[in-house]
Motif scaffolding. Structure first.
Motif, short mmCIF file in Angstrom:
data_model
loop_
_atom_site.label_atom_id
_atom_site.label_comp_id
_atom_site.label_asym_id
_atom_site.label_seq_id
_atom_site.Cartn_x
_atom_site.Cartn_y
_atom_site.Cartn_z
N ASN A 174 1.46 16.82 0.85
CA ASN A 174 1.70 15.90 2.07
C ASN A 174 0.82 14.87 2.64
O ASN A 174 0.92 13.97 3.30
N ARG A 175 -0.46 14.92 1.74
CA ARG A 175 -1.28 13.91 2.21
C ARG A 175 -1.93 13.44 0.67
O ARG A 175 -3.57 13.58 0.60
N ILE A 176 -1.21 13.14 -0.21
CA ILE A 176 -1.87 12.74 -1.54
C ILE A 176 -2.62 11.50 -1.41
O ILE A 176 -3.52 11.27 -2.18
N GLU A 228 0.70 10.55 -11.80
CA GLU A 228 -0.40 10.43 -11.85
C GLU A 228 -1.12 10.79 -10.48
O GLU A 228 -2.22 11.61 -10.22
N ALA A 229 -0.63 10.34 -9.31
CA ALA A 229 -1.28 10.42 -7.76
C ALA A 229 -1.13 12.06 -7.85
O ALA A 229 -2.09 12.54 -7.30
N LEU A 230 0.07 12.60 -8.08
CA LEU A 230 0.01 14.02 -7.80
C LEU A 230 -1.05 14.93 -8.51
O LEU A 230 -1.75 15.66 -8.01
N LEU A 248 0.71 -1.17 0.09
CA LEU A 248 -0.13 0.04 -0.06
C LEU A 248 0.77 1.32 0.17
O LEU A 248 1.73 1.15 0.83
N ILE A 249 0.58 2.26 -0.93
CA ILE A 249 1.64 3.21 -0.98
C ILE A 249 1.10 4.35 -0.09
O ILE A 249 -0.06 4.83 0.02
N LYS A 250 1.92 4.80 0.86
CA LYS A 250 1.63 5.91 1.71
C LYS A 250 2.23 7.02 1.55
O LYS A 250 1.79 8.04 2.03
N ASP A 251 3.27 7.23 0.79
CA ASP A 251 3.69 8.29 0.23
C ASP A 251 4.81 7.84 -1.01
O ASP A 251 5.00 6.96 -1.37
#
Ligand SMILES: O=P(O)(O)O[C@@H]1C[C@H](O)[C@@H](CO)O1
Length: 310
Positions: free
Chosen positions: A179-181, A238-240, A147-150
């Motif tokens: 900081n909370r992506i 993409e998350a950004l 699971l990606i946390k950051d």
């Protein structure tokens, strides 16, 4: 060549811009889709290398090969079929990208992240990003689900950041906080689901470099020192952009290979191993995502009903 236009109509001709995907152009893509699809999903899924099976799980589908969608480029990587699929997963309307665009295919980061902007204009609220990654954390095994946390994404520290250039605040703010992506509530929910399924879920930091080469031993050691647990060639940008657009983000990396951090090791990463591991572990990942989608949807319906009955 299209000029960078502020949405108040003023030309901003001096800005280096990513006019390649202006609001109007993204809207043209979204409108093209909306004219052809009745389903109005709130959740989007991006399938990483070898993880396109999620798309095959959808029912009542409408499938658009990327070649048919305006301004979508080809998917050129093995394990990325290149279909935009609308359908139902576990009875929940979703849109699924069966394959993504990578910068190493010769596509700009603006193009690679354009689908997140399309998702926003389609009315989505959330996106699930999946990817294949090499495990840098030495306690990780091939086949682990992380699971990606950051993330740590050095290319996003440069002018290759897809948010560089003229900002259209109809997409998101000029200076987004990052900081909370990866949405905490989603991370908690997926952990809960994994534990119910007795599925071990690792928690970690995803790092992404540009590819297409894998990393040198020294680069990997450096990433480890920086706090990365896994390394890939996608997802972070993409998350950004998804988060910048106000979408909630869940990121899941499948550890398809162990990153080689010993000098002169005989082992080396390769895309065949990546795809083989993905094929082997896809089922668990798909079930996790399907369950997540249905619980998120149920919670949303519950919330709406509660709100309506207040
Ligand atoms: O699209 P993802 O990030 O899942 O794919 C990874 C990175 C490269 O595209 C490829 C390398 O094997 O897999």
């Amino acid at each position: 060549m299209e000029h960078p236009v502020k949405h108040d109509g003023h030309l901003n001709v001096n800005a280096i811009t990513n006019s390649q995907f202006s609001f109007d152009k993204v809207k043209e893509i979204a409108d093209w889709i909306l004219e052809r699809v009745e389903l109005r999903p709130k959740i989007g899924i991006v399938c990483g290398s070898g993880l396109g099976g999620l798309g095959d799980r959808l029912v009542e589908t409408k499938i658009f090969p990327y070649s048919e969608v305006p301004h979508f480029p080809k998917s050129t990587v093995v394990g990325h079929k290149g279909n935009l699929i609308f359908g139902k997963l576990n009875d929940v309307p979703v849109v699924c990208m069966q394959g993504r665009f990578h910068a190493y295919e010769g596509y700009s980061n603006a193009l690679c992240t354009m689908p997140m902007k399309v998702f926003k204009l389609l009315g989505l609220e959330s996106v699930i990003l999946t990817c294949a990654a090499g495990g840098i954390n030495q306690s990780f095994e091939v086949g682990d689900i992380m699971l990606i946390k950051d993330h740590i994404a050095p290319l996003l520290w440069t002018l290759q950041n897809p948010l560089v250039g003229h900002n259209d605040d109809r997409f998101g703010p000029r200076f987004p906080a990052v900081n909370r992506i990866y949405t905490k509530h989603y991370r908690d929910l997926i952990k809960e689901i994994a534990s119910e399924k007795s599925l071990e879920l690792k928690d970690g930091v995803y790092s992404s470099l540009g590819g297409p080469c894998y990393e040198t031993v020294s680069e990997l050691r450096g990433l480890l020192q920086l706090g990365a647990d896994a390394v890939g060639m996608s997802t972070a940008h993409e998350a950004l952009v998804a988060s910048y657009c106000g979408l909630k983000v869940l990121g899941i990396a499948l550890i398809t290979n162990k990153a080689v951090i010993e000098y002169d090791s005989e082992n080396y990463p390769n895309h065949e191993e990546v795809i083989d591991t993905a094929n082997r572990r896809a089922k668990d990942l798909e079930e996790l995502v399907s369950e997540f989608v249905s619980r998120t949807f149920v919670q949303k319906v519950d919330m709406n009903n509660n709100e309506m009955s207040k």
